[in-house]
Design an enzyme around this catalytic site. Sequence first.
Site, short mmCIF file in Angstrom:
data_model
loop_
_atom_site.label_atom_id
_atom_site.label_comp_id
_atom_site.label_asym_id
_atom_site.label_seq_id
_atom_site.Cartn_x
_atom_site.Cartn_y
_atom_site.Cartn_z
N ASP A 39 37.46 46.75 41.35
CA ASP A 39 37.85 45.40 40.91
C ASP A 39 36.66 44.65 40.32
O ASP A 39 35.52 44.96 40.63
CB ASP A 39 38.35 44.61 42.12
CG ASP A 39 39.86 44.68 42.26
OD1 ASP A 39 40.51 45.26 41.38
OD2 ASP A 39 40.37 44.15 43.26
N LYS A 61 38.55 42.87 34.25
CA LYS A 61 38.20 42.46 32.88
C LYS A 61 36.99 43.22 32.35
O LYS A 61 36.88 43.50 31.17
CB LYS A 61 37.91 40.95 32.85
CG LYS A 61 39.14 40.15 33.16
CD LYS A 61 38.88 38.67 32.95
CE LYS A 61 40.07 37.83 33.35
NZ LYS A 61 40.19 37.62 34.80
N MET A 177 40.42 30.97 45.18
CA MET A 177 41.00 30.86 43.83
C MET A 177 41.42 29.42 43.51
O MET A 177 42.46 29.19 42.89
CB MET A 177 42.22 31.79 43.69
CG MET A 177 41.85 33.25 43.77
SD MET A 177 43.26 34.36 43.76
CE MET A 177 43.64 34.48 45.50
N1 SAH Z 1 39.92 39.94 48.88
C1 SAH Z 1 38.97 38.93 48.49
C2 SAH Z 1 39.63 37.75 47.79
C3 SAH Z 1 40.23 38.11 46.44
S1 SAH Z 1 40.91 36.74 45.62
C4 SAH Z 1 38.17 38.48 49.72
O1 SAH Z 1 38.53 38.85 50.84
O2 SAH Z 1 37.16 37.78 49.55
C5 SAH Z 1 39.59 36.25 44.57
C6 SAH Z 1 38.93 34.99 45.07
O3 SAH Z 1 38.03 35.29 46.14
C7 SAH Z 1 38.07 34.25 44.07
O4 SAH Z 1 38.84 33.44 43.21
C8 SAH Z 1 37.22 33.41 44.98
O5 SAH Z 1 37.95 32.30 45.49
C9 SAH Z 1 36.99 34.36 46.13
N2 SAH Z 1 35.70 35.09 46.02
C10 SAH Z 1 35.52 36.41 45.87
N3 SAH Z 1 34.20 36.72 45.94
C11 SAH Z 1 33.55 35.56 46.15
C12 SAH Z 1 32.18 35.21 46.36
N4 SAH Z 1 31.20 36.12 46.36
N5 SAH Z 1 31.87 33.91 46.59
C13 SAH Z 1 32.84 32.97 46.63
N6 SAH Z 1 34.14 33.24 46.43
C14 SAH Z 1 34.49 34.51 46.21
#
Ligand code: SAH
Length: 270
Positions: A39, A61, A177
Amino acid sequence: MNGPTNGVVQLVGAGPGDPELLTLKAVRAIRGATVVLVDDLVSDGVLRYARRSARIVHVGKRGGCASTPQAFIERLMVAEAHRGERVVRLKGGDPFVFGRGGEEAEHLRAAGIEVDVVNGITSGLAAATALGVPWTHREHARGVMLVTGHAKEGSDAPHWPTLGAAATQGLTLVIYMGVSQLEQIAAGLGRALPPRTPAALVQGASTRAERRCISTLGSLVADARRGGIGSPAVLIVGNVLHGAAALTEATPLPAPRSPAKRGASLRQTS
Ligand code: SAH
């Protein structure tokens, strides 16, 4: 467990970014994979554990497409597993916290494929830690709600005033998100919570690009704009953040991985 056999896909949590936050189980799965589907939010450092011979497929992307259709990713996983490949599906954070891990597991099981899920540290947890605060605290929060700010197409957005009202019961809100909806979220929560309620955004938690914006509900939108906070970021709202304010005022947070300057007072962005 032993490595996957024919007809098994491992959904592996890559954590929030810092490869040191991978679990041992995740590293073992990545090392054993012959095909890795990755991803966008998975940091490149995590891929250093993959075999040289492994086929790495970027399905976000960065893979060149606007965003690889979910159906294509699911078909590809099934086909590769049936071919006997050792398939690892690497997902940011934890595979089962947003990001469609649940849908993928259902699809694989429906196709007769065994699914092995390896947990990862979810970004909302890493975001709280970046602020120096926990999700729960005996004085400030008796629980936590993980919410997505981005509703599935065609479904209703969350009713933010209701979630704000729940937060008054001592629940920390952790919103994923939510950056593109920040104004609506802050306004909606503001109908149930006072403007001085602590709120903070963390972008790129645990990565070199980490940025933090510690604010209040009333000033969040302006402060986030001033701080240039963008995606991916997590929004945290609740009284546990009082600890973050105290921490930033007293001592700068240790940040060996982040070159960004640490804020010295409430509302300062780093
Ligand atoms: N499965 C992932 C979430 C996926 S949804 C998890 O458990 O973290 C994608 C969202 O995750 C992004 O829009 C953002 O809100 C958050 N996200 C993912 N990586 C991040 C990071 N390093 N710092 C802050 N937010 C993050």
